[in-house]
Enzyme design. Structure first.
Site, PDB file in Angstrom:
ATOM      1  N   MET A 274     -65.389  -2.192 -17.802  1.00  0.00           N
ATOM      2  CA  MET A 274     -65.155  -2.340 -16.353  1.00  0.00           C
ATOM      3  C   MET A 274     -65.613  -1.061 -15.654  1.00  0.00           C
ATOM      4  O   MET A 274     -65.191   0.033 -16.023  1.00  0.00           O
ATOM      5  CB  MET A 274     -63.654  -2.526 -16.075  1.00  0.00           C
ATOM      6  CG  MET A 274     -63.025  -3.748 -16.719  1.00  0.00           C
ATOM      7  SD  MET A 274     -63.617  -5.319 -16.068  1.00  0.00           S
ATOM      8  CE  MET A 274     -62.759  -5.386 -14.518  1.00  0.00           C
ATOM      9  N   HIS A 275     -66.468  -1.210 -14.655  1.00  0.00           N
ATOM     10  CA  HIS A 275     -66.867  -0.007 -13.909  1.00  0.00           C
ATOM     11  C   HIS A 275     -67.280  -0.268 -12.469  1.00  0.00           C
ATOM     12  O   HIS A 275     -67.643   0.656 -11.752  1.00  0.00           O
ATOM     13  CB  HIS A 275     -68.013   0.710 -14.629  1.00  0.00           C
ATOM     14  CG  HIS A 275     -69.324  -0.028 -14.518  1.00  0.00           C
ATOM     15  ND1 HIS A 275     -69.585  -1.155 -15.228  1.00  0.00           N
ATOM     16  CD2 HIS A 275     -70.413   0.208 -13.756  1.00  0.00           C
ATOM     17  CE1 HIS A 275     -70.810  -1.580 -14.935  1.00  0.00           C
ATOM     18  NE2 HIS A 275     -71.320  -0.785 -14.038  1.00  0.00           N
TER      19      HIS A 275
END
Ligand code: UDP
Length: 369
Positions: free
Chosen positions: A204-205
Protein backbone atom coordinates in the site's frame (compact mmCIF):
# COMPACT_ATOMS: atom_id res chain seq x y z
CA UNK A 1 18.59 7.03 -34.43
CA UNK A 2 19.19 8.45 -30.97
CA UNK A 3 16.66 7.74 -28.22
CA UNK A 4 16.81 9.47 -24.87
CA UNK A 5 15.00 7.49 -22.18
CA UNK A 6 13.89 9.22 -18.98
CA UNK A 7 13.27 7.33 -15.72
CA UNK A 8 12.50 8.62 -12.27
CA UNK A 9 10.74 6.07 -10.07
CA UNK A 10 10.75 2.42 -9.07
CA UNK A 11 8.07 1.29 -11.54
CA UNK A 12 9.89 3.11 -14.36
CA UNK A 13 13.02 1.03 -13.82
CA UNK A 14 11.62 -2.42 -14.65
CA UNK A 15 10.01 -1.04 -17.80
CA UNK A 16 13.21 0.82 -18.78
CA UNK A 17 15.26 -2.35 -18.34
CA UNK A 18 13.11 -4.14 -20.93
CA UNK A 19 13.31 -1.20 -23.33
CA UNK A 20 17.07 -0.80 -22.97
CA UNK A 21 17.66 -4.50 -23.53
CA UNK A 22 15.77 -4.30 -26.81
CA UNK A 23 17.26 -0.97 -27.94
CA UNK A 24 20.85 -1.88 -27.12
CA UNK A 25 20.62 -5.11 -29.10
CA UNK A 26 20.17 -2.99 -32.23
CA UNK A 27 23.31 -1.25 -33.50
CA UNK A 28 21.28 1.31 -35.46
CA UNK A 29 19.86 2.70 -32.20
CA UNK A 30 21.86 4.80 -29.77
CA UNK A 31 20.39 5.29 -26.30
CA UNK A 32 20.96 7.84 -23.58
CA UNK A 33 19.56 7.10 -20.11
CA UNK A 34 18.53 9.97 -17.83
CA UNK A 35 17.50 9.37 -14.20
CA UNK A 36 15.70 12.35 -12.68
CA UNK A 37 16.14 11.13 -9.11
CA UNK A 38 12.43 11.53 -8.32
CA UNK A 39 12.77 8.36 -6.23
CA UNK A 40 16.10 8.87 -4.52
CA UNK A 41 15.79 6.26 -1.76
CA UNK A 42 18.10 3.27 -2.36
CA UNK A 43 15.25 0.90 -1.48
CA UNK A 44 13.25 2.32 -4.41
CA UNK A 45 16.02 3.00 -6.87
CA UNK A 46 19.69 2.02 -6.42
CA UNK A 47 19.26 -1.71 -5.81
CA UNK A 48 17.07 -2.02 -8.92
CA UNK A 49 19.87 -0.92 -11.23
CA UNK A 50 21.98 -3.85 -10.07
CA UNK A 51 19.18 -6.42 -10.14
CA UNK A 52 17.81 -5.38 -13.50
CA UNK A 53 21.23 -5.16 -15.12
CA UNK A 54 20.69 -1.48 -15.88
CA UNK A 55 23.79 0.53 -16.76
CA UNK A 56 24.42 3.62 -14.65
CA UNK A 57 22.46 6.55 -16.06
CA UNK A 58 24.31 8.78 -18.51
CA UNK A 59 22.81 11.73 -16.66
CA UNK A 60 21.61 11.80 -13.04
CA UNK A 61 19.57 14.96 -12.47
CA UNK A 62 19.49 14.41 -8.70
CA UNK A 63 16.35 16.42 -8.07
CA UNK A 64 15.63 16.93 -4.38
CA UNK A 65 12.65 15.48 -2.58
CA UNK A 66 9.75 17.93 -2.62
CA UNK A 67 6.21 18.63 -3.74
CA UNK A 68 5.04 17.73 -7.23
CA UNK A 69 5.48 21.36 -8.26
CA UNK A 70 9.00 21.60 -6.85
CA UNK A 71 10.07 18.35 -8.50
CA UNK A 72 8.45 19.35 -11.80
CA UNK A 73 10.33 22.65 -11.86
CA UNK A 74 13.60 20.99 -10.96
CA UNK A 75 13.29 18.17 -13.48
CA UNK A 76 12.37 20.56 -16.29
CA UNK A 77 15.19 23.00 -15.52
CA UNK A 78 17.80 20.23 -15.25
CA UNK A 79 16.64 18.24 -18.26
CA UNK A 80 16.56 21.11 -20.72
CA UNK A 81 20.36 21.49 -21.08
CA UNK A 82 20.70 17.70 -21.42
CA UNK A 83 18.25 17.64 -24.32
CA UNK A 84 19.92 20.64 -25.92
CA UNK A 85 23.32 18.93 -25.69
CA UNK A 86 22.16 15.47 -26.78
CA UNK A 87 19.62 16.48 -29.48
CA UNK A 88 17.93 13.05 -29.50
CA UNK A 89 15.53 12.04 -32.25
CA UNK A 90 13.01 10.98 -29.62
CA UNK A 91 12.52 11.41 -25.89
CA UNK A 92 10.97 8.23 -24.51
CA UNK A 93 8.91 8.62 -21.33
CA UNK A 94 7.24 5.86 -19.34
CA UNK A 95 4.09 5.58 -17.26
CA UNK A 96 2.42 8.29 -15.24
CA UNK A 97 4.80 9.88 -12.77
CA UNK A 98 6.02 13.47 -12.33
CA UNK A 99 9.16 12.66 -14.32
CA UNK A 100 7.03 11.41 -17.25
CA UNK A 101 5.07 14.62 -17.76
CA UNK A 102 7.96 16.95 -16.90
CA UNK A 103 10.22 15.32 -19.49
CA UNK A 104 7.47 15.31 -22.11
CA UNK A 105 6.93 19.04 -21.56
CA UNK A 106 10.60 19.93 -22.00
CA UNK A 107 10.91 17.81 -25.13
CA UNK A 108 7.75 19.35 -26.55
CA UNK A 109 9.07 22.89 -25.91
CA UNK A 110 12.26 22.00 -27.76
CA UNK A 111 10.36 20.36 -30.63
CA UNK A 112 11.86 16.96 -29.92
CA UNK A 113 9.44 14.13 -30.54
CA UNK A 114 7.95 12.40 -27.51
CA UNK A 115 7.20 8.67 -27.30
CA UNK A 116 4.95 7.63 -24.41
CA UNK A 117 5.23 4.04 -23.22
CA UNK A 118 2.10 2.82 -21.37
CA UNK A 119 -0.15 5.44 -22.95
CA UNK A 120 -3.94 5.67 -22.85
CA UNK A 121 -4.59 4.22 -19.38
CA UNK A 122 -7.31 6.13 -17.54
CA UNK A 123 -8.73 5.76 -14.04
CA UNK A 124 -11.05 8.77 -14.66
CA UNK A 125 -10.18 9.78 -11.10
CA UNK A 126 -8.84 13.28 -11.42
CA UNK A 127 -7.86 13.46 -7.76
CA UNK A 128 -4.93 11.14 -8.62
CA UNK A 129 -1.87 13.09 -9.78
CA UNK A 130 -1.06 10.10 -12.02
CA UNK A 131 -4.27 10.69 -14.00
CA UNK A 132 -3.27 14.27 -14.80
CA UNK A 133 0.18 13.04 -15.82
CA UNK A 134 -1.35 10.41 -18.13
CA UNK A 135 -3.79 12.75 -19.88
CA UNK A 136 -1.30 15.59 -20.41
CA UNK A 137 1.58 13.33 -21.48
CA UNK A 138 -0.67 11.65 -24.04
CA UNK A 139 -1.68 15.06 -25.33
CA UNK A 140 1.99 15.97 -25.89
CA UNK A 141 3.15 12.62 -27.29
CA UNK A 142 3.93 12.01 -30.96
CA UNK A 143 3.64 8.25 -30.62
CA UNK A 144 1.60 6.45 -27.98
CA UNK A 145 2.54 2.87 -27.12
CA UNK A 146 -0.48 1.14 -25.62
CA UNK A 147 -0.64 -1.92 -23.36
CA UNK A 148 -4.31 -2.87 -23.60
CA UNK A 149 -7.46 -2.27 -25.65
CA UNK A 150 -8.87 0.28 -23.17
CA UNK A 151 -5.87 2.49 -23.95
CA UNK A 152 -6.77 2.59 -27.64
CA UNK A 153 -10.44 3.29 -26.85
CA UNK A 154 -9.58 6.10 -24.42
CA UNK A 155 -7.16 7.80 -26.78
CA UNK A 156 -9.53 7.66 -29.75
CA UNK A 157 -12.30 9.02 -27.55
CA UNK A 158 -10.04 11.95 -26.61
CA UNK A 159 -9.44 12.70 -30.29
CA UNK A 160 -5.85 11.42 -30.55
CA UNK A 161 -5.22 10.61 -34.24
CA UNK A 162 -5.27 6.83 -34.75
CA UNK A 163 -1.97 6.88 -36.67
CA UNK A 164 -0.17 7.97 -33.48
CA UNK A 165 -1.40 4.94 -31.53
CA UNK A 166 0.67 1.73 -31.47
CA UNK A 167 -0.71 -1.34 -29.67
CA UNK A 168 2.48 -3.08 -28.58
CA UNK A 169 1.75 -4.93 -25.32
CA UNK A 170 3.27 -4.43 -21.91
CA UNK A 171 6.96 -3.80 -21.20
CA UNK A 172 6.44 -4.50 -17.47
CA UNK A 173 5.52 -8.05 -18.48
CA UNK A 174 8.67 -8.18 -20.64
CA UNK A 175 10.70 -7.44 -17.49
CA UNK A 176 8.78 -10.04 -15.52
CA UNK A 177 9.31 -12.73 -18.14
CA UNK A 178 13.02 -11.92 -18.27
CA UNK A 179 13.52 -11.87 -14.48
CA UNK A 180 11.24 -14.71 -13.43
CA UNK A 181 13.79 -17.56 -13.67
CA UNK A 182 16.31 -15.53 -11.63
CA UNK A 183 13.62 -14.66 -9.08
CA UNK A 184 12.71 -18.32 -8.70
CA UNK A 185 16.34 -19.32 -8.20
CA UNK A 186 16.60 -16.70 -5.46
CA UNK A 187 13.64 -18.32 -3.66
CA UNK A 188 12.83 -15.48 -1.28
CA UNK A 189 9.71 -17.35 -0.18
CA UNK A 190 11.82 -20.22 1.16
CA UNK A 191 14.46 -17.90 2.60
CA UNK A 192 11.77 -16.12 4.65
CA UNK A 193 10.36 -19.45 5.82
CA UNK A 194 7.01 -18.83 4.11
CA UNK A 195 4.80 -21.60 2.77
CA UNK A 196 3.71 -21.10 -0.86
CA UNK A 197 0.01 -20.20 -1.20
CA UNK A 198 -0.29 -19.79 2.58
CA UNK A 199 0.35 -16.08 2.81
CA UNK A 200 -1.14 -12.81 1.63
CA UNK A 201 1.20 -10.24 0.11
CA UNK A 202 0.21 -6.65 0.79
CA UNK A 203 1.54 -3.39 -0.70
CA UNK A 204 0.00 0.00 0.00
CA UNK A 205 1.45 3.38 -0.93
CA UNK A 206 -1.13 5.54 -2.76
CA UNK A 207 -1.64 8.94 -1.09
CA UNK A 208 -5.41 8.30 -0.84
CA UNK A 209 -4.69 5.31 1.42
CA UNK A 210 -1.56 6.24 3.34
CA UNK A 211 -1.46 10.02 3.73
CA UNK A 212 -4.23 10.22 6.34
CA UNK A 213 -4.60 8.71 9.78
CA UNK A 214 -8.00 7.27 8.86
CA UNK A 215 -6.56 5.63 5.74
CA UNK A 216 -3.65 4.12 7.63
CA UNK A 217 -5.89 2.88 10.42
CA UNK A 218 -7.96 1.10 7.77
CA UNK A 219 -4.79 -0.45 6.31
CA UNK A 220 -3.78 -1.70 9.79
CA UNK A 221 -7.23 -3.11 10.39
CA UNK A 222 -7.14 -4.98 7.07
CA UNK A 223 -3.70 -6.41 7.87
CA UNK A 224 -4.87 -7.47 11.31
CA UNK A 225 -8.03 -9.23 10.13
CA UNK A 226 -6.35 -10.84 7.11
CA UNK A 227 -3.65 -12.20 9.43
CA UNK A 228 -6.31 -14.33 11.14
CA UNK A 229 -6.61 -16.33 7.89
CA UNK A 230 -3.16 -16.09 6.34
CA UNK A 231 0.27 -14.81 7.22
CA UNK A 232 0.44 -11.24 5.93
CA UNK A 233 3.69 -10.24 4.25
CA UNK A 234 3.97 -6.47 4.05
CA UNK A 235 6.97 -4.76 2.40
CA UNK A 236 6.60 -1.24 3.66
CA UNK A 237 6.90 1.61 1.15
CA UNK A 238 8.86 4.60 2.57
CA UNK A 239 5.79 6.83 2.10
CA UNK A 240 3.65 4.43 4.12
CA UNK A 241 6.27 4.08 6.83
CA UNK A 242 6.58 7.87 7.09
CA UNK A 243 2.79 8.19 7.46
CA UNK A 244 2.67 5.50 10.15
CA UNK A 245 5.42 7.21 12.10
CA UNK A 246 3.80 10.64 11.70
CA UNK A 247 0.46 9.44 13.05
CA UNK A 248 1.98 7.32 15.85
CA UNK A 249 0.77 4.04 14.31
CA UNK A 250 4.05 2.36 13.49
CA UNK A 251 4.38 0.48 16.79
CA UNK A 252 0.82 -0.84 16.47
CA UNK A 253 1.75 -2.33 13.12
CA UNK A 254 4.91 -3.97 14.43
CA UNK A 255 2.89 -5.65 17.19
CA UNK A 256 0.27 -7.26 14.92
CA UNK A 257 0.32 -11.04 15.14
CA UNK A 258 1.08 -13.05 12.00
CA UNK A 259 2.14 -9.92 10.07
CA UNK A 260 5.66 -10.02 8.59
CA UNK A 261 6.86 -6.48 8.10
CA UNK A 262 9.61 -6.17 5.47
CA UNK A 263 11.68 -3.42 3.94
CA UNK A 264 10.73 -2.55 0.34
CA UNK A 265 11.90 -5.58 -1.60
CA UNK A 266 14.18 -5.78 -4.59
CA UNK A 267 12.37 -6.65 -7.80
CA UNK A 268 13.54 -10.27 -7.87
CA UNK A 269 12.58 -10.85 -4.25
CA UNK A 270 9.21 -9.20 -4.75
CA UNK A 271 8.50 -11.20 -7.92
CA UNK A 272 9.10 -14.44 -6.07
CA UNK A 273 6.82 -13.33 -3.23
CA UNK A 274 4.14 -12.38 -5.76
CA UNK A 275 4.26 -15.62 -7.67
CA UNK A 276 3.66 -17.80 -4.62
CA UNK A 277 1.14 -15.66 -2.72
CA UNK A 278 -2.35 -17.03 -2.04
CA UNK A 279 -3.70 -13.55 -2.64
CA UNK A 280 -2.30 -10.07 -3.14
CA UNK A 281 -3.80 -6.97 -1.54
CA UNK A 282 -2.55 -3.81 -3.23
CA UNK A 283 -3.14 -0.28 -4.41
CA UNK A 284 -0.27 -0.47 -6.93
CA UNK A 285 -0.76 -0.16 -10.67
CA UNK A 286 2.00 -2.50 -11.80
CA UNK A 287 1.17 -5.19 -9.27
CA UNK A 288 -2.33 -5.53 -10.76
CA UNK A 289 -0.70 -6.39 -14.09
CA UNK A 290 1.93 -8.72 -12.68
CA UNK A 291 -0.64 -10.76 -10.73
CA UNK A 292 -2.77 -11.05 -13.85
CA UNK A 293 0.16 -12.43 -15.79
CA UNK A 294 1.13 -14.78 -12.96
CA UNK A 295 -2.51 -15.82 -12.45
CA UNK A 296 -2.39 -14.89 -8.75
CA UNK A 297 -5.63 -13.51 -7.25
CA UNK A 298 -5.40 -9.76 -6.67
CA UNK A 299 -7.65 -7.52 -4.61
CA UNK A 300 -7.08 -3.90 -5.50
CA UNK A 301 -8.01 -1.67 -2.61
CA UNK A 302 -9.10 1.29 -4.71
CA UNK A 303 -12.31 2.65 -6.20
CA UNK A 304 -10.99 2.63 -9.76
CA UNK A 305 -8.40 0.98 -11.94
CA UNK A 306 -6.75 2.43 -15.02
CA UNK A 307 -5.93 -1.14 -16.05
CA UNK A 308 -9.33 -2.76 -16.75
CA UNK A 309 -7.76 -5.63 -18.72
CA UNK A 310 -6.59 -6.99 -15.37
CA UNK A 311 -10.26 -7.46 -14.48
CA UNK A 312 -11.67 -8.55 -17.85
CA UNK A 313 -8.70 -10.77 -18.78
CA UNK A 314 -7.13 -11.39 -15.41
CA UNK A 315 -7.28 -12.05 -11.72
CA UNK A 316 -7.95 -8.56 -10.42
CA UNK A 317 -10.99 -7.43 -8.42
CA UNK A 318 -11.62 -3.90 -7.22
CA UNK A 319 -12.50 -3.47 -3.56
CA UNK A 320 -13.80 0.10 -3.37
CA UNK A 321 -14.29 0.25 0.38
CA UNK A 322 -11.49 -0.50 2.82
CA UNK A 323 -13.88 -2.72 4.74
CA UNK A 324 -12.01 -5.63 6.37
CA UNK A 325 -15.17 -7.78 6.49
CA UNK A 326 -15.70 -7.57 2.74
CA UNK A 327 -12.01 -8.28 2.18
CA UNK A 328 -12.11 -11.35 4.42
CA UNK A 329 -15.14 -12.67 2.55
CA UNK A 330 -13.35 -12.17 -0.76
CA UNK A 331 -10.26 -13.98 0.48
CA UNK A 332 -12.33 -16.91 1.71
CA UNK A 333 -14.08 -17.05 -1.67
CA UNK A 334 -10.78 -16.88 -3.57
CA UNK A 335 -9.32 -19.73 -1.55
CA UNK A 336 -12.26 -21.95 -2.43
CA UNK A 337 -12.88 -20.95 -6.03
CA UNK A 338 -10.04 -20.09 -8.38
CA UNK A 339 -10.68 -16.55 -9.64
CA UNK A 340 -10.07 -17.28 -13.30
CA UNK A 341 -8.42 -19.86 -15.48
CA UNK A 342 -5.17 -18.82 -17.18
CA UNK A 343 -5.96 -15.76 -19.22
CA UNK A 344 -3.52 -13.17 -20.38
CA UNK A 345 -4.38 -9.88 -22.09
CA UNK A 346 -3.41 -9.79 -25.77
CA UNK A 347 0.28 -9.09 -26.51
CA UNK A 348 1.41 -9.52 -22.89
CA UNK A 349 3.98 -11.96 -24.17
CA UNK A 350 7.37 -10.57 -23.20
CA UNK A 351 7.98 -8.96 -26.60
CA UNK A 352 6.52 -5.48 -26.27
CA UNK A 353 9.92 -3.74 -26.20
CA UNK A 354 10.87 -5.50 -29.46
CA UNK A 355 7.72 -4.09 -31.06
CA UNK A 356 8.60 -0.61 -29.80
CA UNK A 357 12.11 -1.01 -31.22
CA UNK A 358 10.53 -2.05 -34.53
CA UNK A 359 8.52 1.15 -34.57
CA UNK A 360 11.61 3.32 -34.09
CA UNK A 361 13.57 1.45 -36.74
CA UNK A 362 10.80 2.10 -39.23
CA UNK A 363 10.21 5.72 -38.25
CA UNK A 364 12.05 8.49 -40.05
CA UNK A 365 14.44 10.75 -38.18
CA UNK A 366 12.94 14.05 -39.32
CA UNK A 367 12.01 16.19 -36.34
CA UNK A 368 8.59 17.80 -36.02
CA UNK A 369 8.37 21.54 -36.64
N1 UDP B 1 7.85 -3.79 -6.28
C1 UDP B 1 9.11 -4.15 -5.83
N2 UDP B 1 9.33 -4.25 -4.48
C2 UDP B 1 8.36 -4.00 -3.56
C3 UDP B 1 7.08 -3.64 -4.03
C4 UDP B 1 6.86 -3.52 -5.40
O1 UDP B 1 10.01 -4.39 -6.63
O2 UDP B 1 8.62 -4.12 -2.36
C5 UDP B 1 7.64 -3.65 -7.73
C6 UDP B 1 6.46 -4.40 -8.30
O3 UDP B 1 6.82 -5.70 -8.70
C7 UDP B 1 6.06 -3.54 -9.50
C8 UDP B 1 6.48 -2.16 -9.09
O4 UDP B 1 7.36 -2.30 -7.99
O5 UDP B 1 6.78 -3.91 -10.66
C9 UDP B 1 5.28 -1.36 -8.70
O6 UDP B 1 5.69 -0.17 -8.18
P1 UDP B 1 4.71 0.78 -7.40
O7 UDP B 1 3.65 -0.01 -6.77
O8 UDP B 1 5.58 1.65 -6.55
O9 UDP B 1 4.15 1.74 -8.52
P2 UDP B 1 2.86 1.72 -9.44
O10 UDP B 1 2.92 0.50 -10.31
O11 UDP B 1 1.68 1.76 -8.54
O12 UDP B 1 2.99 2.96 -10.24
Amino acid sequence: MKLLLVVGTRPNLMKASALLRAFRAEPAIGTVLVHTGQHYDDSLSGQFFTQLGLSAPDYALNVSPGSITQQTVSIMARLEPVLLAEQPDWVVVIGDVTSTLSAARVANQLRIRVAHVEAGLRSFDHTMPEETNRVLTDELADVLFVTEQSGIDNLLHEGIPPEKIQFVGNVLIDALVHCRPKANRLNTVGALGLIPKQYALMTMHRPANVDTKVGLQAVLHIAETTARQLTVVLPLHPRTRAGLVRFGLFDTLTQLKNVRLLEPQGYLEFLNLLEHAAVVLTDSGGVQEETTFLNVPCLTLRTTTERPATITHGTNQLIPSLDPVIIQEKITEIRVVRVRPDATPPLWDGRAAERIRGFFLNSDTTKTE
